[in-house]
Structures are given as structure tokens and as C-alpha cells.
Design an enzyme around this catalytic site. Structure first.
Site, PDB file in Angstrom:
ATOM      1  N   ASP A 222     -43.623 -85.979 -55.350  1.00 21.75           N
ATOM      2  CA  ASP A 222     -44.088 -87.281 -55.862  1.00 21.75           C
ATOM      3  C   ASP A 222     -44.037 -88.306 -54.739  1.00 21.75           C
ATOM      4  O   ASP A 222     -43.557 -88.024 -53.639  1.00 21.75           O
ATOM      5  CB  ASP A 222     -43.188 -87.733 -57.020  1.00 21.75           C
ATOM      6  CG  ASP A 222     -41.731 -87.819 -56.594  1.00 21.75           C
ATOM      7  OD1 ASP A 222     -41.337 -88.864 -56.046  1.00 21.75           O
ATOM      8  OD2 ASP A 222     -40.987 -86.834 -56.768  1.00 21.75           O
ATOM      9  N   ASP A 224     -42.182 -91.049 -54.912  1.00 15.81           N
ATOM     10  CA  ASP A 224     -41.066 -91.896 -55.296  1.00 15.81           C
ATOM     11  C   ASP A 224     -41.628 -93.016 -56.184  1.00 15.81           C
ATOM     12  O   ASP A 224     -42.489 -92.754 -57.019  1.00 15.81           O
ATOM     13  CB  ASP A 224     -40.321 -92.407 -54.052  1.00 15.81           C
ATOM     14  CG  ASP A 224     -38.867 -92.733 -54.349  1.00 15.81           C
ATOM     15  OD1 ASP A 224     -38.227 -91.932 -55.066  1.00 15.81           O
ATOM     16  OD2 ASP A 224     -38.358 -93.763 -53.872  1.00 15.81           O
TER      17      ASP A 224
END
Length: 311
Positions: A222, A224
Site C-alpha cells: 500500500d 501508507d
């Protein structure tokens, strides 16, 4: 500084350790597998260790969070895990870890082999030493360059079109278990960190003290929470991308194991304690000496036996 006798470890029968992180709770491709329970001076490891073979090298696999993901990043028994691996003859460790990206060019489903870290943890024991025995290992280059190149070369050769393996970068190790706030994420970006995770710094420090070469395959799940155009990180997002990366990570580790078997590379980590032991052995408390004998024995010889009736 205490002068320690230089040692050149025999790596001909050394084993390779694999630490599986979130999403990697077993090691495929191991042959002749048997499970081993190890008692350590630092308590029980996260799980039993699985010993098998890949190509011409014996491999010891350990799920750092336990096979049922029972340990938070703060609760992982890092010292027990690393002591257990070294006690089984492991001298190289390949760590597989889930991370978030802190930079635009490091995209979800990419992988990264870091060469530096920054520590933001505050609840973990970070050393095997203390209690009357002082050692200062060099950690300027905390990841083994030779082992990291093997991982990166293999990863480059296997990455699917549209996905990238990044060579080098700084891994920010946070305490967890909650993910970052936006302010924290932006701060770590401003420091130039590439990825963020919750485990590697602790393992890398301890592996260096235990004279094991250590390298990481970081699986990006991802962005973050800093990226305005992407949803904030959720457990569901992490798990979905972990599953997408798991098969590829297994293949990279299997092929890297074959190259380690062929090269049996030497690393500066393999003699990290040579000039690091500061306390004279005769001044070290007997119990501390016995607890650390696995690491200090090559330099100081066997620790004094416990006296009869001693607790």
C-alpha cells in the site's frame, strides 16, 4: 576493548534461515521437512522451526508472527527467534516482510531490497548483550550487501511486467501495531525513507550480533496513508496485496536459496563480534556468559559450567 581471537567460520555445512512475515506462514518447496522445537535462554520462539532442504542447502523456516499470526510486531520474541536460528547452524537469513510505501515510485505490488533502516520502536529489547557483558557491533550497513544482491538479482529476473524490484532504500521501522498517522507518514517521507514496516530493524540488529548475514525482501502492499489519491491503508487492502505477492515471494526465496547454496557467500556479519566485545571474559557474570556462549564461544571458548545446586 577486549582483543578477541579472529575466527573464520566454516560455512560448508551452514544453513539458510527464512523468516516469513505477514502472509507467509509456511515455506513451499522444502523437501524432507521436520519440525524442531528449540528452547532458548530468551524464552520460546514464535513457533516451531521447520527444517528442510532446497537444492544443496538445508533451510530453516520460521513464521515470525507464528503460523496463526499470534504475535503483534511488539510481542514477537525476536531474541528467541534469532538465537534459535543460530543454534541450528543458520548463518544467512532471508527475511520476507510486508511494508507500506512512502514514495510515489515505489508502488503497491512492487518489491524492495532495503540497505538501510531508521528505528522508531520503543518497546523491544534490541540486544543479546547487557547484564555485565558489553558489546558494540558495527551497524553502519545493517543489511548484508552480498545477500541483498542475490535477492535483488533473483527478484529482477522474476518480476512480472508492470511491477518493479527496487534495489536499496531506507526501511522505517515503527512500533505498531496500529498503522501511521498522516503526520507521521509525511514526516517519514520527508526523511527520505522508501518503505515502512514494523519488524526488520529489530531482526537486523540481533542478526548482526549473532553473526548471521541478513537481507530483506520487502513486499509493498500500500501507499501508507500519505497519498491523497489512494485510500488509507486498511487490513483488507494489505491482505489482498499480500496474497498477490505471496506466490512470487516464495519463488524468489527458493531461487535465492539455490544461489546461496552454490556461492555460500562470506559476509562481514560473520565476524561482527571480532572487535565488538568490550568486557573481559573473566569479568562477565557466569549466567550472562552461559546465556551468550552461542555467540562468544568462538572467541572465548566454553563458558564455565554452572555450579551444582546453583539456581
Amino acid at each position: 576493548m577486549v582483543s578477541a581471537t579472529p575466527t573464520t567460520p566454516d560455512l560448508s555445512n551452514a544453513r539458510l534461515g527464512v523468516l516469513g512475515g505477514s502472509g507467509l506462514y509456511a515455506m513451499e518447496g522444502l523437501e524432507d521437512v521436520r519440525e524442531i522445537v528449540v528452547d532458548t535462554p530468551y524464552g520460546s520462539p514464535s513457533d516451531s522451526l521447520r527444517l528442510g532442504r532446497i537444492d544443496d542447502i538445508e533451510v530453516v523456516f520460521l513464521a515470525r508472527h507464528g503460523r496463526h499470526h499470534s504475535f503483534t510486531p511488539s510481542d514477537v520474541p525476536y531474541r528467541a527467534n534469532l538465537w534459535a536460528l543460530r543454534s541450528l547452524g543458520v548463518r544467512w537469513i532471508l527475511s520476507v516482510s510486508a511494508v507500506g510505501s512512502l514514495q510515489e515510485e515505489v508502488r503497491p505490488l512492487d518489491m524492495l531490497v532495503p540497505d538501510q533502516f531508521i528505528d522508531r520502536t520503543h518497546q523491544r529489547p534490541l540486544s543479546f548483550f547487557g547484564e555485565g557483558l558489553v558489546a558494540h557491533v558495527t551497524a553502519a550497513d545493517p543489511y548484508c550487501g552480498v545477500l541483498s544482491r542475490i535477492l535483488a538479482d533473483v527478484g529482477d529476473s522474476l518480476m512480472p511486467e508492470g511491477r518493479r524490484l527496487h534495489r536499496g532504500g531506507t526501511y522505517l521501522c515503527m512500533e505498531g501495531p496500529a498503522f501511521s498517522t498522516r503526520a507521521e507518514s509525511q514526516l517519514y517521507r520527508s526523511w527520505g525513507c522508501e518503505v515502512i514496516g514494523m519488524t526488520n530493524h529489530t531482526e537486523a540488529r540481533l542478526a548482526r550480533e549473532a553473526e548471521m548475514a541478513y537481507a530483506t525482501l520487502a513486499m509493498v502492499t500500500d501507499y501508507d496513508c500519505w497519498h491523497d489519491d489512494h485510500a488509507s491503508v486498511t487490513v483488507e487492502m494489505v491482505i489482498e496485496n499480500l496474497k498477490a505477492n505471496a506466490t512470487l515471494a516464495q519463488e524468489i526465496v527458493r531461487m535465492a536459496a539455490g544461489r546461496v547454496a552454490a556461492q555460500r557467500p562470506r559476509s562481514s556479519a560473520h565476524h561482527a563480534l571480532r572487535h565488538a566485545l568490550m568486557t573481559p571474559p573473566e569479568a562477565v557474570p557466569a549466567e550472562t556468559r552461559r546465556r551468550t556462549e552461542l555467540f562468544t564461544g568462538p572467541y572465548w571458548g566454553a563458558a564455565p559450567a554452572a555450579e551444582a545446586g546453583a539456581s
